[in-house]
Design a protein around this motif. Structure first.
Motif, PDB file in Angstrom:
ATOM      1  N   GLY A   1      17.953   0.499   6.786  1.00 26.41           N
ATOM      2  CA  GLY A   1      17.584   0.251   5.389  1.00 26.41           C
ATOM      3  C   GLY A   1      16.469  -0.768   5.201  1.00 26.41           C
ATOM      4  N   PHE A   2      15.770  -1.132   6.277  1.00 24.40           N
ATOM      5  CA  PHE A   2      14.588  -2.011   6.165  1.00 24.40           C
ATOM      6  C   PHE A   2      13.363  -1.150   5.844  1.00 24.40           C
ATOM      7  CE2 PHE A   2      17.381  -4.464   8.862  1.00 24.40           C
ATOM      8  CZ  PHE A   2      17.062  -5.789   8.679  1.00 24.40           C
ATOM      9  N   GLU A   3      12.352  -1.738   5.207  1.00 24.12           N
ATOM     10  CA  GLU A   3      11.076  -1.045   5.045  1.00 24.12           C
ATOM     11  C   GLU A   3      10.220  -1.316   6.283  1.00 24.12           C
ATOM     12  OE1 GLU A   3       9.206  -2.189   1.329  1.00 24.12           O
ATOM     13  OE2 GLU A   3      11.194  -2.375   0.434  1.00 24.12           O
ATOM     14  N   TRP A   4       9.491  -0.335   6.728  1.00 20.50           N
ATOM     15  CA  TRP A   4       8.603  -0.458   7.899  1.00 20.50           C
ATOM     16  C   TRP A   4       7.177  -0.319   7.389  1.00 20.50           C
ATOM     17  CZ3 TRP A   4       8.376  -2.318  12.516  1.00 20.50           C
ATOM     18  CH2 TRP A   4       7.456  -1.836  13.457  1.00 20.50           C
ATOM     19  N   ARG A   5       6.363  -1.397   7.455  1.00 13.18           N
ATOM     20  CA  ARG A   5       5.094  -1.442   6.730  1.00 13.18           C
ATOM     21  C   ARG A   5       3.877  -1.426   7.663  1.00 13.18           C
ATOM     22  NH1 ARG A   5       6.639  -1.827   1.133  1.00 13.18           N
ATOM     23  NH2 ARG A   5       4.611  -2.793   0.747  1.00 13.18           N
ATOM     24  N   GLU A   6       2.716  -1.401   7.037  1.00 13.14           N
ATOM     25  CA  GLU A   6       1.438  -1.498   7.769  1.00 13.14           C
ATOM     26  C   GLU A   6       1.128  -2.982   8.021  1.00 13.14           C
ATOM     27  OE1 GLU A   6      -0.351   1.119   8.729  1.00 13.14           O
ATOM     28  OE2 GLU A   6       0.894   2.607   7.711  1.00 13.14           O
ATOM     29  N   PRO A   7       0.336  -3.283   9.074  1.00 10.05           N
ATOM     30  CA  PRO A   7       0.095  -4.689   9.432  1.00 10.05           C
ATOM     31  C   PRO A   7      -0.726  -5.494   8.415  1.00 10.05           C
ATOM     32  CG  PRO A   7      -1.143  -3.190  10.858  1.00 10.05           C
ATOM     33  CD  PRO A   7      -0.252  -2.346  10.033  1.00 10.05           C
ATOM     34  N   GLY A   8      -0.417  -6.771   8.285  1.00  9.65           N
ATOM     35  CA  GLY A   8      -1.155  -7.674   7.404  1.00  9.65           C
ATOM     36  C   GLY A   8      -0.328  -8.919   7.143  1.00  9.65           C
ATOM     37  N   CYS A   9      -0.884  -9.815   6.337  1.00 10.10           N
ATOM     38  CA  CYS A   9      -0.175 -11.065   6.015  1.00 10.10           C
ATOM     39  C   CYS A   9       1.016 -10.800   5.107  1.00 10.10           C
ATOM     40  CB  CYS A   9      -1.118 -12.048   5.342  1.00 10.10           C
ATOM     41  SG  CYS A   9      -2.415 -12.633   6.436  1.00 10.10           S
ATOM     42  N   SER A  10       0.900  -9.785   4.276  1.00 10.96           N
ATOM     43  CA  SER A  10       2.020  -9.337   3.462  1.00 10.96           C
ATOM     44  C   SER A  10       2.636 -10.475   2.652  1.00 10.96           C
ATOM     45  CB  SER A  10       3.040  -8.647   4.376  1.00 10.96           C
ATOM     46  OG  SER A  10       4.117  -8.116   3.648  1.00 10.96           O
ATOM     47  N   ASN A  11       3.940 -10.563   2.681  1.00 19.13           N
ATOM     48  CA  ASN A  11       4.664 -11.492   1.809  1.00 19.13           C
ATOM     49  C   ASN A  11       4.666 -12.936   2.323  1.00 19.13           C
ATOM     50  OD1 ASN A  11       8.033 -11.605   0.372  1.00 19.13           O
ATOM     51  ND2 ASN A  11       6.112 -12.365  -0.410  1.00 19.13           N
ATOM     52  N   CYS A  12       3.891 -13.223   3.369  1.00 17.98           N
ATOM     53  CA  CYS A  12       3.776 -14.621   3.810  1.00 17.98           C
ATOM     54  C   CYS A  12       3.176 -15.453   2.693  1.00 17.98           C
ATOM     55  CB  CYS A  12       2.907 -14.704   5.051  1.00 17.98           C
ATOM     56  SG  CYS A  12       2.614 -16.389   5.563  1.00 17.98           S
ATOM     57  N   MET A  13       2.296 -14.835   1.943  1.00 19.68           N
ATOM     58  CA  MET A  13       1.546 -15.544   0.922  1.00 19.68           C
ATOM     59  C   MET A  13       1.224 -14.545  -0.182  1.00 19.68           C
ATOM     60  SD  MET A  13      -1.517 -17.922   1.857  1.00 19.68           S
ATOM     61  CE  MET A  13      -3.103 -17.755   1.222  1.00 19.68           C
ATOM     62  N   SER A  14       1.188 -15.029  -1.422  1.00 14.98           N
ATOM     63  CA  SER A  14       1.183 -14.096  -2.545  1.00 14.98           C
ATOM     64  C   SER A  14      -0.200 -13.583  -2.915  1.00 14.98           C
ATOM     65  CB  SER A  14       1.810 -14.776  -3.745  1.00 14.98           C
ATOM     66  OG  SER A  14       1.208 -16.040  -3.947  1.00 14.98           O
ATOM     67  N   MET A  15      -0.946 -13.063  -1.944  1.00 16.83           N
ATOM     68  CA  MET A  15      -2.292 -12.580  -2.261  1.00 16.83           C
ATOM     69  C   MET A  15      -2.387 -11.064  -2.316  1.00 16.83           C
ATOM     70  SD  MET A  15      -4.859 -15.089  -0.313  1.00 16.83           S
ATOM     71  CE  MET A  15      -6.222 -14.302  -1.114  1.00 16.83           C
ATOM     72  N   ASN A  16      -1.325 -10.380  -1.956  1.00  9.69           N
ATOM     73  CA  ASN A  16      -1.342  -8.914  -1.933  1.00  9.69           C
ATOM     74  C   ASN A  16      -0.087  -8.423  -2.653  1.00  9.69           C
ATOM     75  OD1 ASN A  16       0.884  -8.548   0.144  1.00  9.69           O
ATOM     76  ND2 ASN A  16      -0.490  -9.992   1.149  1.00  9.69           N
ATOM     77  N   PRO A  17       0.038  -7.100  -2.839  1.00  9.45           N
ATOM     78  CA  PRO A  17       1.144  -6.593  -3.669  1.00  9.45           C
ATOM     79  C   PRO A  17       2.540  -6.924  -3.140  1.00  9.45           C
ATOM     80  CG  PRO A  17      -0.510  -4.895  -3.313  1.00  9.45           C
ATOM     81  CD  PRO A  17      -0.880  -6.026  -2.423  1.00  9.45           C
ATOM     82  N   ASP A  18       2.680  -7.411  -1.899  1.00  6.71           N
ATOM     83  CA  ASP A  18       4.009  -7.668  -1.348  1.00  6.71           C
ATOM     84  C   ASP A  18       4.648  -8.960  -1.864  1.00  6.71           C
ATOM     85  OD1 ASP A  18       3.528  -5.399   0.009  1.00  6.71           O
ATOM     86  OD2 ASP A  18       3.317  -6.319   1.992  1.00  6.71           O
ATOM     87  N   ARG A  19       4.009  -9.641  -2.801  1.00 11.23           N
ATOM     88  CA  ARG A  19       4.568 -10.908  -3.259  1.00 11.23           C
ATOM     89  C   ARG A  19       5.927 -10.723  -3.943  1.00 11.23           C
ATOM     90  NH1 ARG A  19       0.664  -9.780  -7.471  1.00 11.23           N
ATOM     91  NH2 ARG A  19      -0.902 -10.068  -5.886  1.00 11.23           N
ATOM     92  N   ALA A  20       6.760 -11.747  -3.819  1.00 12.41           N
ATOM     93  CA  ALA A  20       8.067 -11.719  -4.477  1.00 12.41           C
ATOM     94  C   ALA A  20       7.877 -11.990  -5.966  1.00 12.41           C
ATOM     95  CB  ALA A  20       8.972 -12.773  -3.865  1.00 12.41           C
ATOM     96  N   MET A  21       8.693 -11.360  -6.772  1.00 12.96           N
ATOM     97  CA  MET A  21       8.606 -11.606  -8.215  1.00 12.96           C
ATOM     98  C   MET A  21       9.934 -12.193  -8.678  1.00 12.96           C
ATOM     99  SD  MET A  21       5.575 -10.731  -8.635  1.00 12.96           S
ATOM    100  CE  MET A  21       5.265 -10.741 -10.390  1.00 12.96           C
TER     101      MET A  21
END
Ligand code: SF4
Lengths: 468, 210
Positions: free
Chosen positions: A401-421
């Protein structure tokens, strides 16, 4: 006899071009890594002054912070992110800088791909407009983060004006207990020396624990050197290092390899070399750690409780803890394992290498992500992703049930769509738990990859050792 | 770079320790390709409420501190990321000097490139200046870079240390790159020597991008 020198002293001495003024030196830079966030203003500066990039052959650029980690084909949705990446792509063409395109298998987080491609090697000076450049120190390179003006300076001159840092030795000896990872080691170190414990220093991580640690573990440790304020972190190059570098795309080959190897072997600190500051930890005493607060020194073993500000004497420290607990919405003395999480992030330049993914998958295998938890796994690079898929780790995560994503900084920092809301609480393998870093109001708990997987499947902060 | 010689004004007290770069300039706004106009996001999360209105509890939203050019802060100011957006946002707001017991290394370096003077002083001295700052418009500080002094409202003079090279660059508004370019011959000599000693690190990235 020559004065015994540290690893840092040796790299420094071999890169000093000339004194630049009292206490400062002009230092030669061997490798300059560029990403889209900290370079636009630097390239603009070059343009305005009519300057060129002095050594494109020592420079490489990649986009990692802004890019989406799903449905890449659709391009970048958010206009500000798109502009930043487009600007980088224009600048690399205009200035003739080698660039790793987003659709290349080599694309990934800049600090993952440098070592992985064999660009980061012992004895080099490596810089990037990014504080986690210290990661590359795991190879025995002097690697440190710089600001954008310094990026411009390196692009134009291949040098930097630097003051000589002091030497600090952090020694960890002994064997790590079952379930204890390199991330726990570095969190324990930062918890001990504090976020300013290394300020003005370059830290060498020494002792038997690091000698037997994998390169990937060493990278996790050096990645967070900056979280203790250090200019850089270093591990002396040894057989494990050489074995890691050998055969990688950009590593020296044939006669050049032999020549490089002979040089690298001269780098480790001499016996009796002077360290201005020293501290040590016993590996056997380190339990799995998490952070409970809003800076990386606010760590605790998972077996403990949320601290009570009433028990802190220093008024400034007490105020900082009170503020952190208020932001984190935590009640003093709550057992850490009773804190529920809504989100889990396994990724970032700290913990998105293949070993990290294996450790997380070992916990995820045959289990399910808890009800109400969103868990994502974001490999650090295209190569890591490919390798993980070869090993079937993607299926383990997806089935759990985990998401498997493409490489990048992702949710480490809120600069891309993966940011927590919406101020979610996140179990995260990244390196900074600052207020709002992972999204507005986001409450970050830092930990290792297996611990994050354990949080995902239990729905709360958990001691991975209890999951067996 | 703008020169820095003397500065007189009200100082804003920000006694918190570990004021990090995410606090000074939130990550989400790093998606800019400009270095100007960034003050609108300075200290955004504490300066504004979620609805965008000013938070009256935050010091820079109060009376004389709106025009402040000096910040007196707690230990380890500027820790965290390498983002030069932090000093860019501070100077865009009008801040030209930060006084604290200590600074994070990268932030400290970045300040000098932008005409922002970071002054590190022992905690006891910072405490005194913090008391001055708390008095608002009644307590004006004067900073003299050439003399390396801060004059307190009661007339006391506090001395500070600064690296002489950086001081000269700041006093004269010198551009680092221009200075380094004067050493072009030294750089070329070093490069030629390094090419023979460590040939494998040259030309490394050329085959990248595949
Ligand atoms: S993964 Fe996080 S810490 Fe690492 S480079 Fe990206 S944003 Fe920075």
């Amino acid at each position: 006899m020559a004065q015994p020198r540290t690893l840092f002293d040796k790299i420094w001495d071999s890169h000093v071009i000339a004194p630049a003024g009292e206490g400062t030196y002009l230092l030669y830079i061997d490798l300059h890594l560029c990403h889209e966030v900290t370079t636009p203003q630097a390239f603009e500066g070059l343009k305005l002054a009519g300057r060129k990039v002095r050594r494109p052959d020592a420079t490489i650029a990649v986009a990692d912070h802004n890019i989406p980690t799903s449905n890449r084909k659709a391009g970048i949705d958010e206009p500000e992110s798109k502009l930043q990446v487009d600007t980088l792509e224009r600048n690399v063409v205009e200035f003739g800088v080698p660039y790793i395109p987003i659709d290349s298998i080599n694309q990934g987080i800049v600090h993952i791909i440098g070592p992985e491609m064999g660009l980061s090697q012992p004895g080099m000076t490596i810089v990037c407009g990014d504080s986690h450049t210290a990661t590359h120190g795991a190879l025995g390179a002097l690697a440190f983060g710089i600001g954008t003006s310094e990026v411009e300076h390196v692009l134009a001159t291949q040098t930097l004006i630097q003051a000589h840092a002091k030497n600090m030795l952090v020694e960890v000896n002994g064997t790590l207990g079952a379930g204890v990872s390199p991330k726990d080691v570095i969190l324990a170190i930062i918890g001990k020396i504090g976020t300013a414990g290394g300020t003005g220093h370059v830290i060498e991580y020494g002792g038997s624990t690091f000698r037997s640690m994998s390169m990937e573990g060493r990278m996790t440790v050096c990645n967070m050197a900056i979280e203790s304020g250090a200019r850089a972190g270093l591990v002396a190059p040894d057989e494990i290092t050489f074995e890691y570098v050998k055969g990688r795309s950009y590593a020296p080959k044939g006669a050049a390899w032999e020549q490089a190897l002979a040089y690298w072997k001269t780098l480790p600190s001499d016996p009796g070399a002077h360290f201005d500051k020293k501290t040590s930890l016993d590996a056997g005493q380190i339990a799995p750690h998490i952070t409970w607060g809003t800076n990386p020194e606010q760590t605790a073993p998972i077996t403990s409780r949320v601290p009570d500000p009433a028990e802190i004497d220093d008024p400034l420290k007490r105020a900082a803890v009170e503020r952190a607990l208020q932001y984190m919405q935590l009640t003093p003395k709550t057992p850490l394992t009773e804190i529920p999480v809504q989100r889990v992030f396994i990724g970032s330049c700290t913990n998105s290498r293949i070993e990290d993914l294996r450790a997380a998958a070992a916990i995820a295998r045959g289990r399910r992500v808890a009800e109400g938890v969103r868990a994502m796994v974001v490999p650090g690079s295209g190569l890591v992703k490919h390798q993980a898929e070869e090993e079937g780790l993607d299926r383990v995560f997806l089935e759990a049930g985990f998401e498997w994503r493409e490489p990048g900084c992702s949710n480490c920092m809120s600069m891309n769509p993966d940011r927590a809301m919406n101020g979610e609480r996140i179990a995260s393998t990244s390196n900074r738990n600052f207020e709002g870093r992972q999204g507005p109001g986001a409450k970050t708990h830092l930990m290792g990859p297996a611990m994050a997987a354990a949080a995902a499947v239990t729905g709360r902060l958990a001691d991975v050792r209890q999951l067996g | 770079m703008e020169k820095f010689t003397q500065l007189t004004g009200v100082a804003a007290p920000m006694p918190a320790i570990n004021i990090d770069t995410d606090k000074i300039f939130p990550a989400i706004h790093l998606r800019t390709i400009k270095r100007t106009g960034l003050s609108k996001h300075l200290f955004e999360e504490i300066r504004f409420r979620p609805d965008g209105s000013e938070n009256p509890d935050f010091v820079l939203n109060q009376g004389p501190y709106r025009q402040t050019r000096i910040i007196v802060a707690g230990d380890n100011f500027g820790c965290g990321s390498s983002r030069e957006h932090a000093p860019w946002a501070l100077t865009d707001f009008g801040i030209r000097c930060v006084i604290a017991p200590s600074f994070a290394d990268i932030f400290y370096n970045n300040c000098f490139k932008n005409g922002l003077l970071p002054i590190a002083l022992p905690q006891a001295e910072v405490d005194k200046l913090m008391d001055d700052a708390k008095k608002g418009a009644n307590a004006v500080l004067t900073i003299d870079l050439d003399k390396q002094t801060i004059s307190r409202p009661d007339g006391e003079i506090v001395h500070f240390d600064i690296d002489p090279f950086r001081k000269q660059c700041m006093l004269n508004g010198l551009d680092d790159i221009g200075l380094t370019e004067q050493k072009a011959a030294d750089i070329s000599t070093y490069e030629a020597k390094a090419r023979t000693q460590r040939p494998w690190v040259f030309g490394m990235t050329e085959k990248a991008g595949a």
